[in-house]
Write a protein that holds these residues in place. Structure first.
Motif, PDB file in Angstrom:
ATOM      1  N   PHE A  68       0.736  -1.025  -0.127  1.00 46.95           N
ATOM      2  CA  PHE A  68       0.007  -0.082   0.079  1.00 46.95           C
ATOM      3  C   PHE A  68       0.956   1.263   0.215  1.00 46.95           C
ATOM      4  CE2 PHE A  68      -2.935   3.170   1.664  1.00 46.95           C
ATOM      5  CZ  PHE A  68      -4.061   2.901   1.020  1.00 46.95           C
ATOM      6  N   GLY A  69       2.011   1.163   0.763  1.00 45.19           N
ATOM      7  CA  GLY A  69       2.786   2.449   0.779  1.00 45.19           C
ATOM      8  C   GLY A  69       3.676   2.658  -0.458  1.00 45.19           C
ATOM      9  N   ILE A  70       3.977   1.577  -1.251  1.00 41.28           N
ATOM     10  CA  ILE A  70       4.655   1.724  -2.489  1.00 41.28           C
ATOM     11  C   ILE A  70       3.611   2.180  -3.491  1.00 41.28           C
ATOM     12  CG2 ILE A  70       5.547   0.282  -4.319  1.00 41.28           C
ATOM     13  CD1 ILE A  70       7.540   0.704  -2.220  1.00 41.28           C
ATOM     14  N   VAL A  71       2.273   1.857  -3.744  1.00 38.44           N
ATOM     15  CA  VAL A  71       1.447   2.182  -4.600  1.00 38.44           C
ATOM     16  C   VAL A  71       1.158   3.659  -4.189  1.00 38.44           C
ATOM     17  CG1 VAL A  71      -0.934   1.946  -5.050  1.00 38.44           C
ATOM     18  CG2 VAL A  71       0.423  -0.142  -4.928  1.00 38.44           C
ATOM     19  N   SER A  72       0.972   4.041  -3.015  1.00 36.29           N
ATOM     20  CA  SER A  72       0.810   5.466  -2.684  1.00 36.29           C
ATOM     21  C   SER A  72       1.822   6.039  -3.081  1.00 36.29           C
ATOM     22  CB  SER A  72       0.684   5.549  -1.344  1.00 36.29           C
ATOM     23  OG  SER A  72      -0.310   4.877  -0.762  1.00 36.29           O
ATOM     24  N   LEU A  73       3.088   6.034  -3.140  1.00 42.16           N
ATOM     25  CA  LEU A  73       4.341   6.763  -3.587  1.00 42.16           C
ATOM     26  C   LEU A  73       4.240   6.818  -4.946  1.00 42.16           C
ATOM     27  CD1 LEU A  73       7.164   5.843  -1.084  1.00 42.16           C
ATOM     28  CD2 LEU A  73       5.958   7.862  -1.319  1.00 42.16           C
ATOM     29  N   VAL A  74       3.868   5.768  -5.778  1.00 38.60           N
ATOM     30  CA  VAL A  74       3.988   5.567  -7.255  1.00 38.60           C
ATOM     31  C   VAL A  74       2.631   6.531  -7.617  1.00 38.60           C
ATOM     32  CG1 VAL A  74       3.377   4.134  -9.401  1.00 38.60           C
ATOM     33  CG2 VAL A  74       4.978   3.244  -7.316  1.00 38.60           C
ATOM     34  N   LEU A  75       1.677   6.526  -7.176  1.00 33.42           N
ATOM     35  CA  LEU A  75       0.522   7.293  -7.612  1.00 33.42           C
ATOM     36  C   LEU A  75       0.604   8.806  -6.948  1.00 33.42           C
ATOM     37  CD1 LEU A  75      -2.698   5.213  -6.814  1.00 33.42           C
ATOM     38  CD2 LEU A  75      -1.553   5.486  -8.858  1.00 33.42           C
ATOM     39  N   ALA A  76       1.328   9.157  -6.107  1.00 33.99           N
ATOM     40  CA  ALA A  76       1.688  10.497  -5.804  1.00 33.99           C
ATOM     41  C   ALA A  76       2.544  11.135  -6.765  1.00 33.99           C
ATOM     42  CB  ALA A  76       2.547  10.380  -4.453  1.00 33.99           C
ATOM     43  N   VAL A  77       3.324  10.598  -7.723  1.00 31.15           N
ATOM     44  CA  VAL A  77       3.934  11.362  -8.741  1.00 31.15           C
ATOM     45  C   VAL A  77       3.076  12.013  -9.554  1.00 31.15           C
ATOM     46  CG1 VAL A  77       5.927  11.147 -10.647  1.00 31.15           C
ATOM     47  CG2 VAL A  77       5.989  10.002  -8.284  1.00 31.15           C
ATOM     48  N   PRO A  78       2.190  11.222 -10.276  1.00 29.11           N
ATOM     49  CA  PRO A  78       1.347  11.936 -11.340  1.00 29.11           C
ATOM     50  C   PRO A  78       0.485  12.719 -10.884  1.00 29.11           C
ATOM     51  CG  PRO A  78       0.885   9.504 -11.364  1.00 29.11           C
ATOM     52  CD  PRO A  78       2.156   9.787 -10.492  1.00 29.11           C
TER      53      PRO A  78
END
Length: 141
Positions: free
Chosen positions: A80-90
């Protein structure tokens, strides 16, 4: 009618036949004997039923103890943390590009809110107080 009922019926017929042959003076002894057999039969049935229910409960407990806990998985939290960081960029790029600083702040407020909700779901006591304030501390100054 199952075999146990047929056997109990035979016992009753035998008791009645013995009463006819022996007379009324043995009636209470014959009735007591028959009732003792009925009592043993009931005790056996209850014991079997209790054993079966206990075994079923033990199976349920054993199955539950082997199943993984769905909300207490380190992999789930990490993912969940990784997905949050990946989605934070766009999301940051879109929010900052469309509405500059306010859009960027709204995007990050949403990201932080979603992560805080997830952390509270996984750890229910996370956002509660410690239970004691600093004034109630056991430590003396």
């Amino acid at each position: 009618m199952d075999a146990r009922d047929a056997e109990l019926k035979k016992e009753l017929n035998a008791t009645l036949q013995a009463r006819r042959e022996l007379g009324e003076e043995y009636e209470s002894a014959l009735v007591d004997s028959f009732l003792e057999k009925v009592d043993q039969r009931i005790d056996g049935a209850v014991e079997r039923r209790v054993r079966r229910q206990l075994a079923e409960q033990q199976m349920v407990v054993a199955r539950d103890s082997r199943s993984p806990k769905p909300t207490d998985s380190w992999g789930e939290r990490f993912g969940f943390g990784i997905v949050s960081l990946v989605l934070a960029v766009p999301l940051s790029a879109i929010g900052g590009g469309v509405a500059q600083l306010p859009g960027l702040l709204v995007a990050w407020a949403g990201i932080v809110g979603v992560n805080a909700f997830q952390a509270g779901r996984v750890n229910p006591g996370l956002f509660r107080g410690r239970g004691k304030s600093n004034q109630d501390s056991d430590w003396e100054d």
